[in-house]
Enzyme design. Structure first.
Site, PDB file in Angstrom:
ATOM      1  N   ASP A   8      -4.333 -11.074  -3.386  1.00 43.37           N
ATOM      2  CA  ASP A   8      -4.606  -9.671  -3.114  1.00 43.37           C
ATOM      3  C   ASP A   8      -3.455  -9.169  -2.235  1.00 43.37           C
ATOM      4  O   ASP A   8      -2.692  -9.975  -1.686  1.00 43.37           O
ATOM      5  CB  ASP A   8      -5.949  -9.551  -2.395  1.00 43.37           C
ATOM      6  CG  ASP A   8      -6.302  -8.127  -2.025  1.00 43.37           C
ATOM      7  OD1 ASP A   8      -5.992  -7.213  -2.805  1.00 43.37           O
ATOM      8  OD2 ASP A   8      -6.897  -7.937  -0.949  1.00 43.37           O
ATOM      9  N   ASP A  10      -3.676  -5.775   0.025  1.00 41.90           N
ATOM     10  CA  ASP A  10      -4.175  -5.136   1.242  1.00 41.90           C
ATOM     11  C   ASP A  10      -5.093  -6.081   2.005  1.00 41.90           C
ATOM     12  O   ASP A  10      -6.100  -6.553   1.479  1.00 41.90           O
ATOM     13  CB  ASP A  10      -4.933  -3.854   0.889  1.00 41.90           C
ATOM     14  CG  ASP A  10      -4.042  -2.828   0.229  1.00 41.90           C
ATOM     15  OD1 ASP A  10      -3.145  -2.311   0.911  1.00 41.90           O
ATOM     16  OD2 ASP A  10      -4.222  -2.559  -0.977  1.00 41.90           O
TER      17      ASP A  10
END
Length: 225
Positions: A8, A10
């Site tokens: 991922d 963020d």
């Protein structure tokens, strides 16, 4: 054996969740809406179209979803031009793992913010595949983005390890069949049900060692942490 690692963005590589929250909170307040106690938790993992509709329809912002998306992302892009908040050690970890495994990125950020963040952190070349949830039918917690990234990498998702920080991110990666290593953000704890889906929970991204990735390979059991 682990065939690939999917990150991922963020909350894992860049500490952007507080920036997203600040920008969207201010936007809601400035445009006649009402922020709710669970808004940030609900927003984490949504695709651009999903969170724009949420701000417009559920929080009462006096803009269309299209206007919301454009204006909020424009402000995030402006913030990124000033500073991309790299999480300490994340770039080193990504480069080290990229020396051993093919790497993918499965992010809820719009594609132009993914590009800006990777360019600013010098990590563009570390990832063979990058994909935004705006490029698949459903955002997280649906598995779409992880399934698509694994497909583009050329590997079965069950033989990939995902690195996530949020409840919806963990749910998304787990639903795709990947083995999930969770790195919870101190300000946004993972829900207990999502934490139970992770094969391993680590305190910081610096704890993401090669051995941790190997230990998360098929055959290991969920963490009791």
């Amino acid at each position: 054996m682990t065939d690939a690692v999917i990150f991922d963005l963020d909350g894992v590589i860049v500490d952007s969740e507080p920036v997203w929250e600040e920008v969207r909170r201010r936007y809601v307040a400035d445009h006649g809406g009402q922020w709710q106690p669970d808004s940030q938790r609900r927003l984490m993992g949504m695709s651009t179209g999903e969170w724009a509709r949420y701000l417009s329809a559920e929080l009462g912002v006096d803009r269309s979803p299209q206007q919301v998306a454009t204006e909020v992302v424009d402000e995030m892009a402006r913030r990124y031009l000033e500073h991309v908040p790299l999480i300490a050690g994340a770039d080193e970890v990504v480069r080290r793992l990229a020396g051993t495994w093919p790497m993918g990125l499965a992010s809820s950020s719009p594609a132009r913010l993914i590009e800006a963040a990777l360019r600013a952190t010098g990590l563009t070349d570390a990832f063979s595949v990058t994909l935004s949830t705006e490029q698949v039918p459903r955002g997280k917690p649906a598995p779409d983005v992880y399934l698509r990234v694994a497909e583009r990498l050329g590997f079965d998702p069950t033989r990939c390890v995902a690195v996530e920080d949020s409840s919806n991110g963990v749910r998304s990666a787990s639903a795709a069949g990947t083995r999930v290593i969770a790195v919870p953000h101190a300000s946004y704890p993972i829900d207990p049900d999502a934490q139970q889906l992770a094969i391993l929970v680590i305190p910081t991204i610096r704890d993401l060692t090669d051995q941790a990735v190997r230990d998360a390979a098929p055959g290991a059991g969920p963490s009791d942490a």
